[in-house]
Scaffold this motif. Structure first.
Motif, PDB file in Angstrom:
ATOM      1  N   ALA A   5      10.485-130.195   3.780  1.00 43.96           N
ATOM      2  CA  ALA A   5       9.264-129.667   4.379  1.00 43.96           C
ATOM      3  C   ALA A   5       8.668-128.560   3.529  1.00 43.96           C
ATOM      4  CB  ALA A   5       9.555-129.149   5.784  1.00 43.96           C
ATOM      5  N   SER A   6       9.512-127.705   2.969  1.00 50.87           N
ATOM      6  CA  SER A   6       9.032-126.610   2.122  1.00 50.87           C
ATOM      7  C   SER A   6       8.743-127.084   0.702  1.00 50.87           C
ATOM      8  CB  SER A   6      10.068-125.483   2.089  1.00 50.87           C
ATOM      9  OG  SER A   6      10.229-124.901   3.360  1.00 50.87           O
ATOM     10  N   LEU A   7       9.659-127.854   0.137  1.00 52.66           N
ATOM     11  CA  LEU A   7       9.521-128.268  -1.256  1.00 52.66           C
ATOM     12  C   LEU A   7       8.293-129.140  -1.489  1.00 52.66           C
ATOM     13  CD1 LEU A   7      13.248-128.940  -2.182  1.00 52.66           C
ATOM     14  CD2 LEU A   7      11.799-127.104  -3.053  1.00 52.66           C
ATOM     15  N   GLY A   8       7.950-129.977  -0.502  1.00 52.58           N
ATOM     16  CA  GLY A   8       6.768-130.824  -0.655  1.00 52.58           C
ATOM     17  C   GLY A   8       5.490-130.025  -0.775  1.00 52.58           C
ATOM     18  N   LEU A   9       5.409-128.909  -0.069  1.00 52.38           N
ATOM     19  CA  LEU A   9       4.232-128.044  -0.141  1.00 52.38           C
ATOM     20  C   LEU A   9       4.213-127.252  -1.443  1.00 52.38           C
ATOM     21  CD1 LEU A   9       4.175-126.782   3.554  1.00 52.38           C
ATOM     22  CD2 LEU A   9       3.023-128.749   2.557  1.00 52.38           C
ATOM     23  N   VAL A  10       5.376-126.702  -1.805  1.00 53.00           N
ATOM     24  CA  VAL A  10       5.479-125.986  -3.078  1.00 53.00           C
ATOM     25  C   VAL A  10       5.096-126.916  -4.234  1.00 53.00           C
ATOM     26  CG1 VAL A  10       7.118-124.937  -4.698  1.00 53.00           C
ATOM     27  CG2 VAL A  10       7.174-124.326  -2.269  1.00 53.00           C
ATOM     28  N   TYR A  11       5.567-128.145  -4.176  1.00 54.83           N
ATOM     29  CA  TYR A  11       5.267-129.129  -5.220  1.00 54.83           C
ATOM     30  C   TYR A  11       3.757-129.280  -5.428  1.00 54.83           C
ATOM     31  CZ  TYR A  11       4.635-133.778  -7.273  1.00 54.83           C
ATOM     32  OH  TYR A  11       4.223-134.835  -8.047  1.00 54.83           O
ATOM     33  N   ASN A  12       3.017-129.386  -4.333  1.00 57.38           N
ATOM     34  CA  ASN A  12       1.581-129.664  -4.449  1.00 57.38           C
ATOM     35  C   ASN A  12       0.750-128.447  -4.812  1.00 57.38           C
ATOM     36  OD1 ASN A  12       0.791-132.564  -3.769  1.00 57.38           O
ATOM     37  ND2 ASN A  12       2.350-132.117  -2.226  1.00 57.38           N
ATOM     38  N   MET A  13       1.294-127.243  -4.679  1.00 55.05           N
ATOM     39  CA  MET A  13       0.574-126.028  -5.083  1.00 55.05           C
ATOM     40  C   MET A  13       1.017-125.511  -6.439  1.00 55.05           C
ATOM     41  SD  MET A  13       0.259-123.795  -1.564  1.00 55.05           S
ATOM     42  CE  MET A  13       2.019-123.799  -1.175  1.00 55.05           C
ATOM     43  N   SER A  14       1.901-126.236  -7.109  1.00 56.28           N
ATOM     44  CA  SER A  14       2.517-125.687  -8.317  1.00 56.28           C
ATOM     45  C   SER A  14       2.513-126.680  -9.464  1.00 56.28           C
ATOM     46  CB  SER A  14       3.965-125.286  -8.016  1.00 56.28           C
ATOM     47  OG  SER A  14       4.773-126.446  -7.836  1.00 56.28           O
ATOM     48  N   ASP A  15       2.938-126.194 -10.607  1.00 57.41           N
ATOM     49  CA  ASP A  15       3.321-127.015 -11.760  1.00 57.41           C
ATOM     50  C   ASP A  15       4.756-126.643 -12.098  1.00 57.41           C
ATOM     51  OD1 ASP A  15       0.624-128.052 -12.236  1.00 57.41           O
ATOM     52  OD2 ASP A  15       0.157-126.032 -12.960  1.00 57.41           O
ATOM     53  N   ARG A  16       5.410-127.523 -12.824  1.00 53.48           N
ATOM     54  CA  ARG A  16       6.738-127.244 -13.348  1.00 53.48           C
ATOM     55  C   ARG A  16       6.708-127.406 -14.867  1.00 53.48           C
ATOM     56  NH1 ARG A  16       4.828-129.016  -9.282  1.00 53.48           N
ATOM     57  NH2 ARG A  16       5.214-131.141  -9.952  1.00 53.48           N
ATOM     58  N   LEU A  17       7.753-126.991 -15.526  1.00 53.41           N
ATOM     59  CA  LEU A  17       7.819-127.232 -16.970  1.00 53.41           C
ATOM     60  C   LEU A  17       7.801-128.724 -17.250  1.00 53.41           C
ATOM     61  CD1 LEU A  17      10.450-124.561 -18.101  1.00 53.41           C
ATOM     62  CD2 LEU A  17       7.955-124.476 -18.343  1.00 53.41           C
TER      63      LEU A  17
END
Length: 552
Positions: A76-88
């Motif tokens: 639930a948290s990671l899915g939202l973080v994923y869509n507001m972020s980029d990763r290396l």
């Protein structure tokens, strides 16, 4: 992810069908189709209608605990973080191969396999206009480790140091060789965050904000809704929509009805199996569409080698031969999963269907012969308890399936007793060796075959006599100990050559099927439903719904 940390269980909520299922199952003949889902009146929070302003309304039952990436460890948290972020690094939809995102290339690895140099993208800014650079990434990783959040062990156990060795060059030194390390850097929680908005310190989390570099900014975080607005200074391709409205529903029934009535454009996580079947059947009307993707979550049986009679290999072999995955797919899962014959899922090119080749499905005569050879008979049956957490109705049905097969097909030689237990107690007791057989599922921390091997089979301290006393297999409840396996795991973690590593994984899977500390059962399928006229709906391999490609 580690089995004690995630609350999402996609197949939840089918308890009301339990009794009917058991009656039908014991006949092992066709069972009438279940009644379509009917649900109560929509809650007030689901009364919103979809917008006509280019924004997408998404419905879910998953309520985030936090938006702080250093502490986020649930879907639930990671899915939202994923869509507001980029990763290396990130993944293409449908692929488990990583590709650069905020890095401009794959890491340059030192000859000893301990130092990773990563070139970074220039011209990127955070949502608060702070520039992204190597210092910001150094801060992010140090905070991820130092703040001690739920996922901190992922990097803490591996990373020795991280340092900006240039304005746009990051150098990471590892404590020990780990060939899968780049995949760890694709974990949603290891996304860069603004050094001006966060601080390093044990427990210093900010659960209600998010300041990253991704295509969306957090505009509102309410108790039952979130609003994401497009970040106008995003460095990459802009979202295909004008923003996202996320509606959190109180139950799968409310999500089901909210979607059917058109109050949300997209429904994802978590619908019950009968609701998924109902919606799939309804796609013929043309009002909505079903999008499926192969999942990375695996369900399996744990066999505790320290409990009699499971200390005998022939007993473990008999149980492996007894398993009838096609029956489980049909009766328990409505075909909403894929039969699995290795602990490594088919999403990885190293997968080998070793259990299919060695034991097949429903080989009852072979199972009886093995048990008879082991000294068991109708007068002296092998008796075993099968444990599972009460929070998982699907595992309850799977356990009943196993019992029914043994009762009908094994002539009394093998007898299962079904033993549900409250979830917190279950996860506490399994590592203490209290359960002979347990039913579990596994959400990967990162997408590399190692994450389906090392946490299950590795043992740092143990012996052939006592089994594993400290290590992954002790945590998982199998207490498996094998010095050859320990050496193979060490080899695959050190091997940088993909083809050589693939051969090691093949040997590992073959040895696991020979020793049988676990029996793989199924691999999830992911289901998303979208209204007519909604396009670009995709899932990434880590179960995240990709917001920025959705449009209508």
């Amino acid at each position: 992810m580690t089995w004690f940390s995630l609350s999402v269980r996609r197949w939840g909520g089918i308890t009301k069908f339990f009794s009917l299922f058991c009656v039908c199952l014991f006949l092992v003949v066709s069972c009438g189709t279940r009644q379509s889902t009917t649900a109560p009146t929509l809650s007030s929070s689901s009364a919103n209608t979809t917008t006509g302003d280019g924004r997408i309304t998404i419905g879910t039952t998953q309520k985030p605990r936090t938006l702080d990436p250093a502490d986020a460890y649930e879907l639930a948290s990671l899915g939202l973080v994923y869509n507001m972020s980029d990763r290396l690094y990130t993944y293409e939809p449908g692929s488990t191969e990583i590709k650069p995102q905020l890095a401009t290339a794959l890491p340059k690895v030192s000859q000893d396999g301990l130092t990773y140099k990563i070139p970074l993208r220039q011209g990127v800014v955070f949502h608060d206009n702070t520039p992204f650079n190597a210092k910001a990434m150094e801060f992010t990783i140090q905070r991820f480790i130092g703040n001690g959040g739920k996922p901190s062990f992922l990097l803490k156990d591996v990373v020795d140091s991280v340092k900006a060795t240039g304005e746009y060059e990051l150098t990471i030194k590892l404590k020990k060789q780990f060939a899968a390390f780049p995949s760890l850097l694709a974990f949603s929680g290891v996304c860069p965050i603004s050094p001006k908005a966060y601080e390093i310190g044990a427990g210093k989390f900010r659960p209600n904000i998010f300041i990253g570099t991704g295509p969306y900014k957090l505009a509102n975080f309410g108790p039952d809704s979130l609003r994401f607005d497009v970040f106008d200074k995003y460095w990459g391709d802009k979202p295909a929509n004008s923003g996202i409205n996320l509606q959190i529903l109180s139950s799968p029934a409310n999500l089901f009805n909210t979607f059917r009535t058109g109050a949300v454009d997209v429904a994802y996580l978590s619908l019950e199996p009968d609701q998924i079947r109902n919606l799939e059947e309804g796609t013929t009307s043309g009002d909505w569409q079903s999008i499926t993707a192969q999942g990375s979550v695996v369900s399996y049986i744990v066999l505790n080698r320290n409990q009699k009679p499971l200390d005998q290999l022939k007993v473990r072999q008999a149980i492996a031969a007894l398993i009838d995955r096609p029956l489980i797919m049909q009766r328990v899962l409505y075909g909403q999963a894929e039969a699995l014959y290795s602990m490594v899922p088919t999403t990885f090119n190293v997968h080998q269907s070793v259990f299919k080749d060695k034991y097949g499905d429903g080989h009852f005569d072979q199972a009886k012969q093995l048990l008879t050879t082991a000294g068991f008979s109708k007068g002296n049956p092998a008796k075993l308890q099968v444990w599972y957490p009460t929070s998982s109705p699907t595992r309850a049905l799977a356990a009943q399936t196993l019992k029914a097969l043994a009762d009908q097909k094994m002539d009394g030689i093998l007898q299962f007793e079904i033993s549900p237990v409250e979830g917190a107690t279950f996860f506490k007791n399994i590592s203490q060796g209290l359960y002979p057989i347990a039913l579990l599922d596994w959400y990967p921390d990162f997408l590399d075959a190692d994450n389906y091997i090392q946490p299950f089979l590795d043992c740092q301290k143990g012996s052939d006599a006592k089994g594993c006393e400290e290590g992954g297999s002790q945590n998982q409840g199998s207490f498996y100990y094998s010095e050859p396996m320990n050496k193979l795991i060490a080899q695959e973690r050190q091997e940088q050559n993909p083809e050589a590593r693939k051969k090691i994984f093949a040997t590992i899977q073959a040895l696991e099927a020979t020793d049988i500390p676990y029996i793989p059962l199924w691999q999830d399928k992911d289901y998303v439903f979208a209204r007519k006229g909604v396009n670009g709906v995709q899932l990434d391999p880590t179960q995240n719904l990709i917001y920025k490609t959705i449009k209508k």
